[in-house]
Design an enzyme around this catalytic site. Structure first.
Site, PDB file in Angstrom:
ATOM      1  N   HIS A 317       0.861  -1.180   0.000  1.00 40.43           N
ATOM      2  CA  HIS A 317       0.000   0.000   0.000  1.00 40.43           C
ATOM      3  C   HIS A 317       0.899   1.232   0.000  1.00 40.43           C
ATOM      4  O   HIS A 317       2.012   1.174   0.520  1.00 40.43           O
ATOM      5  CB  HIS A 317      -0.891   0.025   1.246  1.00 40.43           C
ATOM      6  CG  HIS A 317      -1.856  -1.111   1.318  1.00 40.43           C
ATOM      7  ND1 HIS A 317      -2.108  -1.814   2.482  1.00 40.43           N
ATOM      8  CD2 HIS A 317      -2.641  -1.699   0.379  1.00 40.43           C
ATOM      9  CE1 HIS A 317      -3.002  -2.761   2.267  1.00 40.43           C
ATOM     10  NE2 HIS A 317      -3.339  -2.718   0.987  1.00 40.43           N
ATOM     11  N   THR A 537       3.825   1.028   3.385  1.00 41.11           N
ATOM     12  CA  THR A 537       3.084   0.886   4.633  1.00 41.11           C
ATOM     13  C   THR A 537       3.565  -0.343   5.392  1.00 41.11           C
ATOM     14  O   THR A 537       2.934  -0.725   6.378  1.00 41.11           O
ATOM     15  CB  THR A 537       1.583   0.718   4.353  1.00 41.11           C
ATOM     16  OG1 THR A 537       1.428  -0.277   3.347  1.00 41.11           O
ATOM     17  CG2 THR A 537       0.933   1.987   3.889  1.00 41.11           C
ATOM     18  N   TRP A 538       4.624  -0.997   4.914  1.00 37.22           N
ATOM     19  CA  TRP A 538       5.115  -2.249   5.500  1.00 37.22           C
ATOM     20  C   TRP A 538       4.058  -3.348   5.364  1.00 37.22           C
ATOM     21  O   TRP A 538       3.966  -4.240   6.188  1.00 37.22           O
ATOM     22  CB  TRP A 538       5.509  -2.043   6.978  1.00 37.22           C
ATOM     23  CG  TRP A 538       6.252  -0.770   7.191  1.00 37.22           C
ATOM     24  CD1 TRP A 538       7.531  -0.486   6.775  1.00 37.22           C
ATOM     25  CD2 TRP A 538       5.771   0.424   7.821  1.00 37.22           C
ATOM     26  NE1 TRP A 538       7.873   0.806   7.118  1.00 37.22           N
ATOM     27  CE2 TRP A 538       6.812   1.391   7.769  1.00 37.22           C
ATOM     28  CE3 TRP A 538       4.580   0.772   8.454  1.00 37.22           C
ATOM     29  CZ2 TRP A 538       6.685   2.669   8.293  1.00 37.22           C
ATOM     30  CZ3 TRP A 538       4.457   2.049   8.981  1.00 37.22           C
ATOM     31  CH2 TRP A 538       5.498   2.973   8.902  1.00 37.22           C
ATOM     32  N   HIS A 539       3.285  -3.303   4.260  1.00 30.82           N
ATOM     33  CA  HIS A 539       2.219  -4.266   4.015  1.00 30.82           C
ATOM     34  C   HIS A 539       2.547  -5.143   2.811  1.00 30.82           C
ATOM     35  O   HIS A 539       1.714  -5.393   1.955  1.00 30.82           O
ATOM     36  CB  HIS A 539       0.890  -3.544   3.759  1.00 30.82           C
ATOM     37  CG  HIS A 539       0.400  -2.734   4.906  1.00 30.82           C
ATOM     38  ND1 HIS A 539      -0.701  -1.896   4.810  1.00 30.82           N
ATOM     39  CD2 HIS A 539       0.846  -2.628   6.191  1.00 30.82           C
ATOM     40  CE1 HIS A 539      -0.902  -1.300   5.982  1.00 30.82           C
ATOM     41  NE2 HIS A 539       0.023  -1.730   6.829  1.00 30.82           N
ATOM     42  N   SER A 540       3.756  -5.625   2.714  1.00 29.77           N
ATOM     43  CA  SER A 540       4.189  -6.394   1.545  1.00 29.77           C
ATOM     44  C   SER A 540       3.535  -7.768   1.513  1.00 29.77           C
ATOM     45  O   SER A 540       3.564  -8.503   2.508  1.00 29.77           O
ATOM     46  CB  SER A 540       5.707  -6.563   1.581  1.00 29.77           C
ATOM     47  OG  SER A 540       6.353  -5.310   1.643  1.00 29.77           O
TER      48      SER A 540
END
Length: 610
Positions: A317, A537-540
């Protein structure tokens, strides 16, 4: 549970080996060990243990951990991107047992996110009707409930609202109710179907202790009496050991001074589960000869199985933290985020005493999952037209937000020119970016950097929807009671003659004040701002997608790697499509579902679906 520091043999046999110790692995291994304590289970994690680690269990320390790039994080640097004006985005990932770097935010995806996994990609058993019971099973929701189908009340993970020191979020919700009258306020924005509604945002924090509530402590560390459950920290999995098309173990090594020595082998009599995360799992597979033939040959790795989907489908994101100056009476985390240990000490002392105070906060206490209305859609057409019509406007996708937006009670940047003081930010990120990237190894040597392309803003639809998000965030932010001006250095570089120029200092705008009018030049400035500032967003997720092999899939609906026996992947890398939320809840769902699947496959009793 035995936390081994060094293996005593060069080759040890276990029933199940987990290559990686993130949230999903902790949940899956923990459930299986609880169901059958005689199972010999090994978790190999490259980072350190987090048990009782103060930087980890004290909620408000998350920003300092990220800002100082501590041992519990890995850093991945993308290729320079023309879409970001030549910038190289940086993506940190967890490097420890569990390690949620998602700042403890409790958000859940739309029901249609998981229904897409089942219907669009053909993964039987992965729809919302299957995963929602597992999410309920995992939690103890301490913040009330909207009904029996929404939340759980007896699970390992504690979910709570911040009880106090939240005047910024209270002002945000008051402004939203008065200013954005087309959208409403609800008690629960995480009931899987709510969209275009503002509300409080819970967090993964136990309201009785003020401690972070996580998978490592509540699925693994609570089983210390089980000597068959072993967690080996600070060891890197190099590859899966294969005999023909059968996975029989892993090759791993101790991390010493940045190197890997000596090489060790652990054998698995029943199953190997790769759980290295969105970056680690495809790398382990590719180093094992499982991946696209052209990628493997270029890296000098003999191909075993040609799976060109490995490392593809990278999704994230795109986030911005739009900063504002706050009044002195605002409750913010700035002193904790930017203070010295001496300044932080009084907050820690209070937290150690009774689990209360600012140290128990994460600063993100409200949000909205937002879709543009007709007037706003007109502003972002034609660039957004195709994305809207082919994705968001579909009859079964009306629960999907375009963006998620909410206040964070602090300045989240690292600009050294920003003076110490009180700030708040309005964070916004795209829930389903159209852009995607990829990551691949370039060598069999795990020390060699991978080839990573994050893909941020490669699709113009993402840029224009971020522009809409900026305007919405700014209108809300400047009306808050605790607004004392725009933090100028954190806003777009509008021309001096523009009416959109940020103002500092300033008083809050009235609810009835007209919206800022932006010219074409202003829109261009906003676009450039996003190209220069948008970040992870560290949402990998997504790089070992659960899809059919002919659709560039990597695993099937039973999490089996296509073409290999005895090998599964179970972490966020298996997501075939994006999820409109922070990813911890999806990591939980995957961990719980993987435990059910593995128990069924291996004939282990006692792992239930709800």
């Amino acid at each position: 549970m035995h936390t081994a520091q060094q293996p005593t043999e060069s080759e040890v046999v276990y029933d199940i080996i987990f290559a990686g110790g993130g949230a999903s692995a902790c949940i899956t291994a923990g459930r299986l060990a609880e169901a059958d304590p005689s199972l010999k289970i090994l978790i190999v994690e490259s980072g350190p243990h987090t048990k009782g680690l103060e930087d980890y269990v004290q909620p408000a320390r998350y920003f300092g951990n990220l800002a100082l790039v501590k041992e519990t994080f890995n850093i991945h640097i993308s290729r320079p991107s023309p879409s970001l004006l030549g910038r190289t985005p940086i993506v940190p990932t967890g490097h420890a047992t569990d390690i949620d770097i998602l700042v403890m935010v409790y958000t859940r995806g739309a029901a249609s996110d998981y229904d897409d996994w089942e219907i669009e990609y053909g993964n039987k058993g992965w729809g919302s009707k299957h995963l929602i019971p597992l999410l309920r099973k995992a939690e103890t929701y301490q913040s009330g409930t909207t009904g029996p189908t929404a939340h759980g009340h007896s699970g390992p993970l504690k979910i709570s609202f911040a009880p106090d020191l939240i005047n910024v979020t209270e002002s945000f919700l008051e402004v939203a109710a008065a200013f954005d009258k087309e959208r409403s306020i609800v008690d629960d924005i995480n009931a899987f179907s709510e969209c275009d509604k503002y509300g409080r945002l819970p967090r993964y924090v136990d309201d009785k202790t003020g401690r972070r509530s996580d998978a490592a402590h509540h699925y693994i560390y609570n089983q210390e009496n089980n000597k068959n459950l072993k967690v080996l920290d600070r060891h890197r999995v190099i590859r899966v050991v294969l005999e023909g098309d059968q996975a029989v173990g892993i090759e791993y090594a101790s991390e010493q001074n940045g190197g890997f020595t000596p090489l060790l082998i652990a054998r698995a009599s029943r199953l190997v589960v790769v759980a290295g995360g969105t970056f680690g799992s495809p790398a382990i597979l590719e180093r094992s000869g499982i991946g696209g033939k052209h990628v493997l040959e270029k890296a000098g790795i003999p191909p075993v199985v040609d799976l060109p989907g490995v490392g593809e489908n990278y999704m994230d994101h795109n986030v911005v933290f739009l900063p504002f100056v706050a009044t002195e009476d605002a409750d913010t985390l700035d002193q904790l985020f930017r203070g010295s240990e001496e300044e932080i000490k009084p907050y820690e002392t209070q937290w150690l005493k009774d689990g209360t105070g600012l140290m128990s906060h994460n600063g993100l206490d409200s949000a909205i999952k937002m879709r543009p209305n007709e007037e706003e859609l007109a502003e972002i057409f034609p660039e957004f037209d195709y994305r809207w019509q082919t994705y968001f406007a579909k009859a079964d996708h009306h629960d999907k937000p375009v963006a998620i937006l909410g206040p964070l009670a602090a300045y989240c940047g690292v600009n050294p020119d920003v003076p110490r003081g009180k700030y708040f930010s309005i964070a916004y990120f795209l829930a389903y970016p159209a852009s995607a990237g990829n990551i691949h190894v370039t060598s069999a040597d795990p020390n060699t950097p991978s080839d990573f392309h994050a893909g941020f803003l490669d699709d113009p639809a993402d840029l224009v929807s971020l522009r809409w998000s900026y305007k919405k965030a700014r209108e809300l932010g400047r009306r808050l009671k605790y607004y004392a001006g725009d933090l100028v250095v954190g806003h777009p570089a509008f021309k001096e003659t523009s009416s959109a120029q940020p103002i500092q200092p300033a008083s809050p705008a009235a609810i009835s004040a007209p919206k800022i009018v932006y010219s074409k030049e202003d829109d261009d400035a906003i676009d450039e701002y996003h190209r220069r500032n948008v970040e992870t967003t560290w949402h990998s997720i997504g790089t070992c997608a659960m899809k059919p092999r002919e659709q560039r899939g990597v695993v099937d609906e039973r999490l089996n790697v296509h073409g290999i026996q005895g090998l599964k992947v179970a972490d966020c890398s298996i997501a075939p499509g994006n999820v409109g939320a922070n990813m911890y809840s999806t990591a939980i769902a995957i961990g719980e579902k993987a435990a059910v699947i593995i128990a069924q496959d291996l004939g282990i009793q006692g792992v239930t679906e709800q």
